[in-house]
Design a protein around this motif. Sequence first.
Motif, PDB file in Angstrom:
ATOM      1  N   HIS A  99      28.561  37.803  40.223  1.00  0.00           N
ATOM      2  CA  HIS A  99      29.890  37.536  39.674  1.00  0.00           C
ATOM      3  C   HIS A  99      30.750  38.787  39.783  1.00  0.00           C
ATOM      4  CE1 HIS A  99      33.062  36.436  36.849  1.00  0.00           C
ATOM      5  NE2 HIS A  99      32.635  35.188  36.950  1.00  0.00           N
ATOM      6  N   LYS A 100      32.008  38.621  40.103  1.00  0.00           N
ATOM      7  CA  LYS A 100      32.877  39.788  40.295  1.00  0.00           C
ATOM      8  C   LYS A 100      33.078  40.596  39.018  1.00  0.00           C
ATOM      9  CE  LYS A 100      37.602  37.991  39.586  1.00  0.00           C
ATOM     10  NZ  LYS A 100      38.929  37.893  40.238  1.00  0.00           N
ATOM     11  N   ALA A 101      32.796  39.994  37.854  1.00  0.00           N
ATOM     12  CA  ALA A 101      32.934  40.736  36.606  1.00  0.00           C
ATOM     13  C   ALA A 101      32.036  41.964  36.579  1.00  0.00           C
ATOM     14  CB  ALA A 101      32.603  39.831  35.415  1.00  0.00           C
ATOM     15  N   LEU A 102      30.968  41.938  37.357  1.00  0.00           N
ATOM     16  CA  LEU A 102      30.068  43.082  37.389  1.00  0.00           C
ATOM     17  C   LEU A 102      30.754  44.324  37.945  1.00  0.00           C
ATOM     18  CD1 LEU A 102      26.353  42.791  38.094  1.00  0.00           C
ATOM     19  CD2 LEU A 102      27.587  44.603  39.272  1.00  0.00           C
ATOM     20  N   GLN A 103      31.812  44.146  38.734  1.00  0.00           N
ATOM     21  CA  GLN A 103      32.544  45.280  39.305  1.00  0.00           C
ATOM     22  C   GLN A 103      33.768  45.663  38.469  1.00  0.00           C
ATOM     23  OE1 GLN A 103      31.224  46.894  41.636  1.00  0.00           O
ATOM     24  NE2 GLN A 103      29.732  45.447  42.447  1.00  0.00           N
ATOM     25  N   ARG A 104      33.967  44.976  37.351  1.00  0.00           N
ATOM     26  CA  ARG A 104      35.134  45.288  36.530  1.00  0.00           C
ATOM     27  C   ARG A 104      35.010  46.700  35.961  1.00  0.00           C
ATOM     28  NH1 ARG A 104      38.201  40.513  33.503  1.00  0.00           N
ATOM     29  NH2 ARG A 104      40.260  41.452  33.639  1.00  0.00           N
ATOM     30  N   GLY A 105      36.095  47.398  35.911  1.00  0.00           N
ATOM     31  CA  GLY A 105      36.072  48.779  35.478  1.00  0.00           C
ATOM     32  C   GLY A 105      36.069  49.723  36.664  1.00  0.00           C
ATOM     33  N   VAL A 106      35.274  49.388  37.687  1.00  0.00           N
ATOM     34  CA  VAL A 106      35.331  50.134  38.949  1.00  0.00           C
ATOM     35  C   VAL A 106      36.525  49.655  39.758  1.00  0.00           C
ATOM     36  CG1 VAL A 106      34.161  50.588  41.124  1.00  0.00           C
ATOM     37  CG2 VAL A 106      32.858  50.616  38.999  1.00  0.00           C
ATOM     38  N   VAL A 107      36.688  48.340  39.847  1.00  0.00           N
ATOM     39  CA  VAL A 107      37.871  47.782  40.502  1.00  0.00           C
ATOM     40  C   VAL A 107      39.060  47.947  39.548  1.00  0.00           C
ATOM     41  CG1 VAL A 107      38.942  45.707  41.451  1.00  0.00           C
ATOM     42  CG2 VAL A 107      36.488  46.092  41.755  1.00  0.00           C
ATOM     43  N   PRO A 108      40.114  48.620  39.958  1.00  0.00           N
ATOM     44  CA  PRO A 108      41.282  48.788  39.077  1.00  0.00           C
ATOM     45  C   PRO A 108      41.845  47.432  38.636  1.00  0.00           C
ATOM     46  CG  PRO A 108      41.442  50.231  40.989  1.00  0.00           C
ATOM     47  CD  PRO A 108      40.296  49.308  41.254  1.00  0.00           C
ATOM     48  N   GLU A 109      42.270  47.354  37.380  1.00  0.00           N
ATOM     49  CA  GLU A 109      42.766  46.083  36.841  1.00  0.00           C
ATOM     50  C   GLU A 109      43.949  45.536  37.637  1.00  0.00           C
ATOM     51  OE1 GLU A 109      41.798  43.815  34.310  1.00  0.00           O
ATOM     52  OE2 GLU A 109      40.005  44.947  34.831  1.00  0.00           O
ATOM     53  N   LEU A 110      44.731  46.422  38.233  1.00  0.00           N
ATOM     54  CA  LEU A 110      45.891  45.977  38.997  1.00  0.00           C
ATOM     55  C   LEU A 110      45.498  45.081  40.153  1.00  0.00           C
ATOM     56  CD1 LEU A 110      48.978  46.242  39.424  1.00  0.00           C
ATOM     57  CD2 LEU A 110      48.501  48.219  40.898  1.00  0.00           C
ATOM     58  N   VAL A 111      44.336  45.348  40.759  1.00  0.00           N
ATOM     59  CA  VAL A 111      43.914  44.570  41.933  1.00  0.00           C
ATOM     60  C   VAL A 111      42.709  43.680  41.636  1.00  0.00           C
ATOM     61  CG1 VAL A 111      44.832  46.240  43.562  1.00  0.00           C
ATOM     62  CG2 VAL A 111      42.469  46.476  42.788  1.00  0.00           C
ATOM     63  N   TYR A 112      42.185  43.723  40.413  1.00  0.00           N
ATOM     64  CA  TYR A 112      41.021  42.903  40.075  1.00  0.00           C
ATOM     65  C   TYR A 112      41.234  41.416  40.369  1.00  0.00           C
ATOM     66  CZ  TYR A 112      37.212  40.886  37.326  1.00  0.00           C
ATOM     67  OH  TYR A 112      36.107  40.170  36.914  1.00  0.00           O
ATOM     68  N   PRO A 113      42.417  40.841  40.110  1.00  0.00           N
ATOM     69  CA  PRO A 113      42.612  39.422  40.431  1.00  0.00           C
ATOM     70  C   PRO A 113      42.459  39.102  41.919  1.00  0.00           C
ATOM     71  CG  PRO A 113      44.290  40.165  38.896  1.00  0.00           C
ATOM     72  CD  PRO A 113      43.572  41.393  39.377  1.00  0.00           C
ATOM     73  N   LEU A 114      42.599  40.090  42.795  1.00  0.00           N
ATOM     74  CA  LEU A 114      42.466  39.856  44.235  1.00  0.00           C
ATOM     75  C   LEU A 114      41.017  39.753  44.675  1.00  0.00           C
ATOM     76  CD1 LEU A 114      45.102  42.394  45.640  1.00  0.00           C
ATOM     77  CD2 LEU A 114      45.393  39.937  45.283  1.00  0.00           C
ATOM     78  N   ALA A 115      40.089  40.230  43.841  1.00  0.00           N
ATOM     79  CA  ALA A 115      38.683  40.242  44.228  1.00  0.00           C
ATOM     80  C   ALA A 115      38.133  38.824  44.293  1.00  0.00           C
ATOM     81  CB  ALA A 115      37.875  41.069  43.230  1.00  0.00           C
ATOM     82  N   PRO A 116      37.269  38.526  45.269  1.00  0.00           N
ATOM     83  CA  PRO A 116      36.623  37.207  45.322  1.00  0.00           C
ATOM     84  C   PRO A 116      35.816  36.968  44.050  1.00  0.00           C
ATOM     85  CG  PRO A 116      36.228  38.459  47.341  1.00  0.00           C
ATOM     86  CD  PRO A 116      36.838  39.410  46.360  1.00  0.00           C
ATOM     87  N   SER A 117      35.673  35.720  43.640  1.00  0.00           N
ATOM     88  CA  SER A 117      34.950  35.421  42.405  1.00  0.00           C
ATOM     89  C   SER A 117      33.461  35.744  42.515  1.00  0.00           C
ATOM     90  CB  SER A 117      35.124  33.951  42.028  1.00  0.00           C
ATOM     91  OG  SER A 117      34.609  33.108  43.046  1.00  0.00           O
ATOM     92  N   GLU A 118      32.920  35.684  43.738  1.00  0.00           N
ATOM     93  CA  GLU A 118      31.532  36.044  43.972  1.00  0.00           C
ATOM     94  C   GLU A 118      31.470  37.131  45.039  1.00  0.00           C
ATOM     95  OE1 GLU A 118      28.900  32.758  44.731  1.00  0.00           O
ATOM     96  OE2 GLU A 118      29.935  31.474  43.287  1.00  0.00           O
ATOM     97  N   ILE A 119      30.609  38.111  44.819  1.00  0.00           N
ATOM     98  CA  ILE A 119      30.493  39.249  45.714  1.00  0.00           C
ATOM     99  C   ILE A 119      29.100  39.261  46.327  1.00  0.00           C
ATOM    100  CG2 ILE A 119      30.532  41.782  45.841  1.00  0.00           C
ATOM    101  CD1 ILE A 119      32.455  41.681  43.416  1.00  0.00           C
ATOM    102  N   LEU A 120      29.026  39.495  47.623  1.00  0.00           N
ATOM    103  CA  LEU A 120      27.746  39.514  48.324  1.00  0.00           C
ATOM    104  C   LEU A 120      26.864  40.637  47.783  1.00  0.00           C
ATOM    105  CD1 LEU A 120      26.872  37.611  50.599  1.00  0.00           C
ATOM    106  CD2 LEU A 120      27.341  39.458  52.222  1.00  0.00           C
ATOM    107  N   HIS A 121      25.595  40.306  47.554  1.00  0.00           N
ATOM    108  CA  HIS A 121      24.661  41.232  46.912  1.00  0.00           C
ATOM    109  C   HIS A 121      23.286  41.095  47.570  1.00  0.00           C
ATOM    110  CE1 HIS A 121      22.608  43.532  43.870  1.00  0.00           C
ATOM    111  NE2 HIS A 121      21.928  42.495  43.409  1.00  0.00           N
TER     112      HIS A 121
END
Length: 253
Positions: A99-121
């Motif tokens: 889930h993209k929430a795992l990258q929250r805090g590293v991804v700046p909040e300004l661009v967080y909505p642009l992140a895909p909902s699921e991230i390859l892992h």
Amino acid sequence: MAPTVSYLTATRLLDFDSPSISNLIRDRGWHDLARVDRIGAVYDFVRNEIAFGYNRVDDIPASAVLTDGYGQCNTKGTLLMALLRSVGIRCRLHGFTIHKALQRGVVPELVYPLAPSEILHSWVEVETEEGWINLEGFILDAPFLQSLQKEFSETESLCGYGAGTDCLSAPPVSWSGGSTYIQKTGIVRDFGTFETPDAFYAEHEQKFGRLRGWLYRNIIRHWMNARVRAFRAGRLKPDASVAHLHGGETHAT
């Protein structure tokens, strides 16, 4: 009859015959170690001497990750696999999304909505005398993890800043002969095992789209890496947006 899989071959991504990797292994003397110590020495190198950070894409060769000196789950995993195979340790890749929430805090909040909902892992599965084990705890280097533990000292469950764990104060990340994890609670989908990262990325890729992909490679990841360095050094305090994730409501299992 299906052909036997060696789990030891070199590939375009697992380029352990490159001079930089060959020289590293020779200089460290890893071939001279007992099998369990070989695994541990390679694991500790990738965990702590390759810092947590974001490369331009997932499917870069192991030698490029070594040159960068940093990486995330997928790229550090490629380097780990190349080093393990070079010293005779059979290993394979297990693919997922998180889930993209795992990258929250590293991804700046300004661009967080642009992140895909699921991230390859992915994590690396290694064959030991007791069977196959999962290695995922190498993703966050010790100084970065220690900063997380300090800033989130009042919680055990964290989904953010590259961590997905329910035991933040003592996550199973150190090599002791068994499985290690640091992002396990963020997993959404399981793609199964692959002999090589080359095979995994031939079937699965992070779908950013052309514009978002360009922004990530050229702007956003540099911003993310700057935030990682600042957080590791204690210069960046946690985002308030991550605080409400402590209870684990965003965890996907």
